[in-house]
Design a protein around this motif. Sequence first.
Motif, PDB file in Angstrom:
ATOM      1  N   ASP A 157       3.222  27.700  51.613  1.00 24.71           N
ATOM      2  CA  ASP A 157       1.803  27.565  51.273  1.00 24.71           C
ATOM      3  C   ASP A 157       1.172  26.295  51.829  1.00 24.71           C
ATOM      4  O   ASP A 157      -0.045  26.267  52.072  1.00 24.71           O
ATOM      5  N   LYS A 158       1.960  25.252  52.054  1.00 28.73           N
ATOM      6  CA  LYS A 158       1.374  23.953  52.385  1.00 28.73           C
ATOM      7  C   LYS A 158       1.927  23.286  53.630  1.00 28.73           C
ATOM      8  O   LYS A 158       1.229  22.506  54.277  1.00 28.73           O
ATOM      9  N   ASN A 171       5.707  32.210  54.294  1.00 29.19           N
ATOM     10  CA  ASN A 171       4.533  33.059  54.482  1.00 29.19           C
ATOM     11  C   ASN A 171       4.465  33.668  55.876  1.00 29.19           C
ATOM     12  O   ASN A 171       4.083  34.827  56.037  1.00 29.19           O
ATOM     13  N   ILE A 206       4.661  23.916  44.418  1.00 26.14           N
ATOM     14  CA  ILE A 206       4.539  24.507  45.750  1.00 26.14           C
ATOM     15  C   ILE A 206       5.780  25.361  45.987  1.00 26.14           C
ATOM     16  O   ILE A 206       6.896  24.847  46.061  1.00 26.14           O
ATOM     17  N   ASP A 260      -5.912  28.526  56.163  1.00 25.92           N
ATOM     18  CA  ASP A 260      -5.781  28.753  54.731  1.00 25.92           C
ATOM     19  C   ASP A 260      -7.007  29.514  54.247  1.00 25.92           C
ATOM     20  O   ASP A 260      -7.738  30.096  55.043  1.00 25.92           O
ATOM     21  N   HIS A 285      -3.806  27.633  50.239  1.00 26.57           N
ATOM     22  CA  HIS A 285      -2.590  28.288  50.706  1.00 26.57           C
ATOM     23  C   HIS A 285      -2.722  28.754  52.157  1.00 26.57           C
ATOM     24  O   HIS A 285      -3.677  29.442  52.511  1.00 26.57           O
TER      25      HIS A 285
END
Length: 421
Positions: free
Chosen positions: A116-117, A97, A92, A191, A174
């Motif tokens: 992403d998470k 983002n 990860i 996502d 993501h």
Amino acid sequence: MDGHGDAAQSRWCLSQVKGAVDDDVAEADIISAVEFNHSGELLATGDRGGRIVIFQQEPENKSPPVCRAEYSVYSTFQSHEPEFDYLKSLEIEEKINKIRWLPQKNAAHFLLSTNDKTIKLWKISERDKRPEGYNLKEEDGRFRHPSSLTSLRPMDLMVEASPRRVYANAHTYHINSISVNSDNETYLSADDLRVNLWHLDYTDRSFSILSSNAASYCGPHIVDIKPTNMEELTEVITASEFHPLQCNTFVYGSSKGSVRLCDMRASALCDQHSKHVKFSHSGRYMMTRDYLTLKIWDLHMESQPVETFQNDCIFDKFECCWKGDDSEVMSGSYNNFFRLFEREGQQDVTLEASWESGSPGCPLKPWRVSTGSRRKRNEIGVDCLDFSRKVLYTSWHPQENILALATVNNLYIFQEKLDEF
């Protein structure tokens, strides 16, 4: 509709460039998010190394106002670290983002950041000044009365960034979007296949909205387009955002070119075409963009866009943003170009973000992309465009004509040309 006249040429000028000039740029230093706060006093950037740098606007210099768009570093902190998902054997990345500011309610500032998470809520606060170097207590241990202290020695300004909430384990894919609701209590995260609704106070779960439209609202997600059989997957979610004024309304777009305006009290309201979507500040309009056009939609008229602007052949996910009064929109492009579209006059101008744009205060030179073999001054051929140089991340000051753009590791700040320059 080219708008490359003298007025456009004299309107914008370079104010500042942040970041080193170096052809050998470290991957971790590449900027991946840019966002002004609601007042425009603070400007946050995130990078692929998981760091967030916050710049603060310098006090306005009134005679002459040449420092209006100057920002200095206010705080720098590590938002995300690289992680490893042992269950799925996936790394990860720490890359930021999205960054979204919460409306300021007290002296502290709050922002959401995500990789992403995992989404994190950060508190940005200044440490108060305190008395130092004096005997502050009486002989019996009681604190002396403040009136007996002749002077105070202030500390150096300390800006602290502390994580207040961590929202994890809710996204299988993501995260591409986060958006704060106008109720200032909830936010959404999206996502590739789902949109989740969160309450800022609860980190262990996201919330569901039950509706008769089971295809769009099910389980712990307000939107879920994941098919039962993943081999039947034909589209992914590309962006999602809350309406700026109506807390029950949000929108999401997909890779198929569709955008759905949704009411959490009911079901989807419309189905138009888009890859990227963003509400205007007033909430009356919605900006969408596919590969070749940027369109303005009136939410009261779903049949067709009220304005359409031609754009370059876009295959990357360039961000769009609105001017504070919704009269103009901006989008990034290739060759470090960015384009400004004036809605009322249907004019547009193409400008370049580069160190060679000129010294601070000098007007920017407009460009025109030409497909012909014979080119005029300030024209560039399509074959000469550098498609590796991109302005992917943009933000417009909410109250002033100040633009912030990111390309690779550099943050460019432009401002409207003033007569005093």
